[in-house]
Design an enzyme around this catalytic site. Structure first.
Site, PDB file in Angstrom:
ATOM      1  N   TYR A 110      -2.836   0.994 -12.381  1.00  0.00           N
ATOM      2  CA  TYR A 110      -1.579   0.342 -11.985  1.00  0.00           C
ATOM      3  C   TYR A 110      -1.527  -1.088 -12.550  1.00  0.00           C
ATOM      4  O   TYR A 110      -0.521  -1.515 -13.113  1.00  0.00           O
ATOM      5  CB  TYR A 110      -1.509   0.345 -10.454  1.00  0.00           C
ATOM      6  CG  TYR A 110      -0.431  -0.524  -9.839  1.00  0.00           C
ATOM      7  CD1 TYR A 110       0.904  -0.143  -9.847  1.00  0.00           C
ATOM      8  CD2 TYR A 110      -0.770  -1.738  -9.227  1.00  0.00           C
ATOM      9  CE1 TYR A 110       1.873  -0.944  -9.262  1.00  0.00           C
ATOM     10  CE2 TYR A 110       0.195  -2.536  -8.636  1.00  0.00           C
ATOM     11  CZ  TYR A 110       1.522  -2.136  -8.654  1.00  0.00           C
ATOM     12  OH  TYR A 110       2.480  -2.935  -8.082  1.00  0.00           O
TER      13      TYR A 110
ATOM     14  N   GLU B  97       2.152   3.307   2.157  1.00  0.00           N
ATOM     15  CA  GLU B  97       2.321   2.020   2.839  1.00  0.00           C
ATOM     16  C   GLU B  97       1.160   1.086   2.522  1.00  0.00           C
ATOM     17  O   GLU B  97       0.055   1.519   2.219  1.00  0.00           O
ATOM     18  CB  GLU B  97       2.436   2.219   4.362  1.00  0.00           C
ATOM     19  CG  GLU B  97       1.202   2.733   5.064  1.00  0.00           C
ATOM     20  CD  GLU B  97       1.043   4.251   4.980  1.00  0.00           C
ATOM     21  OE1 GLU B  97       1.673   4.869   4.113  1.00  0.00           O
ATOM     22  OE2 GLU B  97       0.256   4.796   5.775  1.00  0.00           O
TER      23      GLU B  97
ATOM     24  N   THR C 113     -10.628  -9.946   1.649  1.00  0.00           N
ATOM     25  CA  THR C 113      -9.533 -10.890   1.965  1.00  0.00           C
ATOM     26  C   THR C 113      -8.287 -10.616   1.117  1.00  0.00           C
ATOM     27  O   THR C 113      -8.382 -10.137  -0.009  1.00  0.00           O
ATOM     28  CB  THR C 113      -9.963 -12.354   1.714  1.00  0.00           C
ATOM     29  OG1 THR C 113     -10.399 -12.476   0.354  1.00  0.00           O
ATOM     30  CG2 THR C 113     -11.056 -12.784   2.668  1.00  0.00           C
TER      31      THR C 113
HETATM   32  P1  NAD Z   1       8.841   0.503  -3.653  1.00  0.00           P
HETATM   33  O1  NAD Z   1       7.986   1.675  -4.002  1.00  0.00           O
HETATM   34  O2  NAD Z   1       9.427   0.434  -2.309  1.00  0.00           O
HETATM   35  O3  NAD Z   1       9.991   0.329  -4.733  1.00  0.00           O
HETATM   36  C1  NAD Z   1       9.925   0.851  -6.032  1.00  0.00           C
HETATM   37  C2  NAD Z   1      11.140   1.725  -6.218  1.00  0.00           C
HETATM   38  O4  NAD Z   1      11.118   2.259  -7.552  1.00  0.00           O
HETATM   39  C3  NAD Z   1      11.162   2.932  -5.274  1.00  0.00           C
HETATM   40  O5  NAD Z   1      12.330   2.946  -4.492  1.00  0.00           O
HETATM   41  C4  NAD Z   1      11.103   4.129  -6.201  1.00  0.00           C
HETATM   42  O6  NAD Z   1      11.846   5.243  -5.752  1.00  0.00           O
HETATM   43  C5  NAD Z   1      11.687   3.539  -7.485  1.00  0.00           C
HETATM   44  N1  NAD Z   1      11.309   4.353  -8.625  1.00  0.00           N
HETATM   45  C6  NAD Z   1      10.066   4.811  -8.928  1.00  0.00           C
HETATM   46  N2  NAD Z   1      10.131   5.592 -10.019  1.00  0.00           N
HETATM   47  C7  NAD Z   1      11.434   5.633 -10.400  1.00  0.00           C
HETATM   48  C8  NAD Z   1      12.129   6.294 -11.445  1.00  0.00           C
HETATM   49  N3  NAD Z   1      11.493   7.066 -12.314  1.00  0.00           N
HETATM   50  N4  NAD Z   1      13.470   6.117 -11.539  1.00  0.00           N
HETATM   51  C9  NAD Z   1      14.136   5.330 -10.635  1.00  0.00           C
HETATM   52  N5  NAD Z   1      13.522   4.691  -9.620  1.00  0.00           N
HETATM   53  C10 NAD Z   1      12.191   4.841  -9.510  1.00  0.00           C
HETATM   54  O7  NAD Z   1       7.935  -0.787  -3.955  1.00  0.00           O
HETATM   55  P2  NAD Z   1       8.190  -2.313  -3.620  1.00  0.00           P
HETATM   56  O8  NAD Z   1       7.121  -2.720  -2.686  1.00  0.00           O
HETATM   57  O9  NAD Z   1       9.600  -2.557  -3.281  1.00  0.00           O
HETATM   58  O10 NAD Z   1       7.858  -2.956  -5.037  1.00  0.00           O
HETATM   59  C11 NAD Z   1       8.870  -3.332  -5.972  1.00  0.00           C
HETATM   60  C12 NAD Z   1       8.207  -3.792  -7.260  1.00  0.00           C
HETATM   61  O11 NAD Z   1       7.317  -4.885  -6.996  1.00  0.00           O
HETATM   62  C13 NAD Z   1       7.362  -2.722  -7.939  1.00  0.00           C
HETATM   63  O12 NAD Z   1       7.519  -2.827  -9.325  1.00  0.00           O
HETATM   64  C14 NAD Z   1       5.945  -3.075  -7.545  1.00  0.00           C
HETATM   65  O13 NAD Z   1       5.020  -2.617  -8.482  1.00  0.00           O
HETATM   66  C15 NAD Z   1       6.025  -4.586  -7.488  1.00  0.00           C
HETATM   67  N6  NAD Z   1       5.011  -5.148  -6.582  1.00  0.00           N
HETATM   68  C16 NAD Z   1       5.137  -4.974  -5.229  1.00  0.00           C
HETATM   69  C17 NAD Z   1       4.175  -5.522  -4.393  1.00  0.00           C
HETATM   70  C18 NAD Z   1       4.276  -5.370  -2.890  1.00  0.00           C
HETATM   71  O14 NAD Z   1       3.430  -5.924  -2.201  1.00  0.00           O
HETATM   72  N7  NAD Z   1       5.247  -4.671  -2.325  1.00  0.00           N
HETATM   73  C19 NAD Z   1       3.096  -6.232  -4.923  1.00  0.00           C
HETATM   74  C20 NAD Z   1       3.000  -6.363  -6.293  1.00  0.00           C
HETATM   75  C21 NAD Z   1       3.976  -5.840  -7.122  1.00  0.00           C
END
Ligand code: NAD
Length: 339
Positions: free
Chosen positions: A151, A193, A221
Site C-alpha cells: 500500500y 476499520e 505508537t
Molecule cells: P475510504 O476507503 O473510506 O475511501 C476510499 C474510497 O475510494 C472508498 O469509498 C472506495 O469505495 C473508493 N474506491 C476504491 N476503489 C475505487 C474504484 N475502483 N473506483 C471508485 N472508487 C473507488 O478511505 P478514507 O479513509 O476515506 O481514505 C481516503 C484516502 O486517504 C485514500 O486514498 C487513503 O489511502 C488515504 N489515506 C487515508 C488515511 C486514513 O487514516 N483514513 C491515512 C492515510 C491515507
C-alpha cells in the site's frame, strides 16, 4: 463558486470533504464505486456517479470539461487487518495504481486547474520507525524508500506519478501524506476499520466487566487526526502555492494501549484489555499478527511553516464524538435484536 470533483467521495474522508466543499457553495461531483453508507448524497454533492475508476472510460466521463479542481481520494485501502496481512497486496497495488494512472492523464486532457492527491504516512521507511518513542516522519526522510507495505509503495509511486505530470504537463498538484484520520461516518466494522474506530466499537459492544482484544503488545505508537481538521488542512493546502508532499496529521502520539484505554474510559465501563500477538494470535486467526511499524507520529513542521496552521482538536475530543456516533449505531442494533 468552483466546480469540483471528489473521487472516492463515497468513502470516509472524501464524504466529509465533499460535504464541506458543497457547504462552501461549490458545485460538487462525486465518483465512487459504492454509495456513501452514512451520508445522504444530497448533503454532500450535486451529482453522484457510481463508477469504477480503474476503468479509463469511467474516468473520461467523470472528469468533465469545465471542472476547476479534482480531489483524488479513491484507493483500495483499509486498516491493519487489510493492508498488513499480505492477502490483499496485488489488488491494492493494481486497483489504486490504475485509478491514479487514469486520473493523472485525464486531468491533463481536461485542463483541470488543480489536483489534490491523498498519499499516506505509510510511504515512510520502516527503518525510521522502529523506535516507538522517536519515529522519524519528516517529509525529506521518505528516501531512500523502504515502506513496510505494498500500500505504501503504491502511494509513493503515485506521488511520483503526479509530480512527473506536474513537471512534464504542468498539472498543478497538491500532495498530502495523511496520518491516521478518524471520526464519525467512517468504516467502523468489517475488517477495513482503523484502530480508533475498532477500539471504540469494541468498547461500545463489550459489556461492563468484560474484556476486548488489542492486536500486538499495545506499546506501538501512533497519532490520530480528527476528520474535520483533516478537511481544514486539505483546503488550506489547496489554497496555498505549496505542492508538497506534506504531512497532514496530529502530533499527539499515543500507544495503542493508551488509545484502547481512552476508548474504555469514554464508554464509562469497566473493561480490561487483552493484548494478543505471537503464537496466540496465529493459532486463533491463522495468520501473523498484522501490526505495521513500531512507532509513527506526524511531523507538522513543514505544514506549519508553509500554511501557518496547527491542529487544535485534542484526541480525546475527537474520540468522544466518534464514540457517540458508533455507540448510537451499536445500541440501535441491540434494540432491534431484543425487540
Ligand atoms: P475510504 O476507503 O473510506 O475511501 C476510499 C474510497 O475510494 C472508498 O469509498 C472506495 O469505495 C473508493 N474506491 C476504491 N476503489 C475505487 C474504484 N475502483 N473506483 C471508485 N472508487 C473507488 O478511505 P478514507 O479513509 O476515506 O481514505 C481516503 C484516502 O486517504 C485514500 O486514498 C487513503 O489511502 C488515504 N489515506 C487515508 C488515511 C486514513 O487514516 N483514513 C491515512 C492515510 C491515507
Amino acid at each position: 463558486m468552483k466546480k469540483v470533483i471528489v473521487l472516492g467521495g463515497g468513502g470516509f474522508i472524501g464524504g466529509h470533504l465533499a460535504k464541506r466543499l458543497k457547504q462552501d457553495g461549490n458545485y460538487v461531483r462525486i465518483c465512487d464505486i459504492k454509495s456513501h453508507e452514512y451520508f445522504d448524497h444530497r448533503e454532500i454533492c450535486n451529482e453522484f456517479i457510481l463508477g469504477d475508476l480503474t476503468d479509463p472510460k469511467t474516468v473520461e466521463l467523470v472528469i468533465g470539461v469545465g471542472f476547476d479542481e479534482v480531489y483524488q481520494l479513491a484507493a483500495d485501502m483499509g486498516g491493519a487487518g487489510y493492508i498488513f496481512t499480505g492477502q490483499n497486496d496485488a489488488n491494492v497495488m493494481q486497483n489504486s495504481a490504475l485509478i491514479n494512472l487514469n486520473v493523472s492523464k485525464e486531468a491533463v486532457a481536461k485542463k483541470i486547474k488543480k489536483l489534490f492527491y491523498s498519499s499516506s504516512a505509510c510511504i515512510y521507511p520502516e527503518n525510521n520507525q522502529l523506535d516507538p518513542s522517536n519515529p522519524n516522519c519528516e517529509e525529506s526522510s521518505a528516501y531512500p524508500a523502504n515502506p513496510d507495505s505494498e500500500y505504501g509503495w503504491e502511494k509513493l509511486f503515485s506521488e511520483r506519478l503526479y509530480l512527473a505530470f506536474n513537471r512534464n504537463y504542468k498539472l498543478d498538484v497538491r500532495i498530502a501524506r495523511f496520518h491516521n484520520v478518524f471520526g464519525p461516518q467512517g468504516t467502523w466494522r468489517g475488517g477495513k476499520e482503523k484502530a480508533p474506530a475498532a477500539m471504540l466499537r469494541k468498547a461500545a459492544e463489550t459489556p461492563d466487566g468484560g474484556a476486548f482484544e488489542v492486536w500486538g503488545d499495545g506499546a506501538q505508537t501512533r497519532s490520530f487526526l480528527y476528520v474535520d481538521e483533516c478537511v481544514d488542512a486539505v483546503l488550506s493546502l489547496m489554497e496555498s502555492d505549496f505542492s508538497g508532499p506534506v504531512n497532514i496529521g496530529s502530533e499527539e502520539k499515543v500507544t495503542i494501549n493508551q488509545l484502547a484505554q481512552m476508548a474504555i474510559d469514554i464508554s464509562c465501563k469497566n473493561i480490561s484489555i487483552h493484548n494478543i500477538y505471537g503464537d496466540e494470535f496465529f493459532n486463533k486467526y491463522g495468520f501473523k499478527c498484522p501490526l505495521g511499524v513500531r512507532g509513527r507520529n506526524s511531523d507538522n513542521r513543514l505544514f506549519k511553516k508553509e500554511m501557518n496552521w496547527e491542529v487544535s482538536t485534542p484526541l480525546i475530543e475527537g474520540m468522544t464524538k466518534t464514540y457517540e456516533w458508533i455507540n448510537k449505531i451499536v445500541a440501535h442494533a441491540n434494540e432491534a435484536v431484543f425487540a
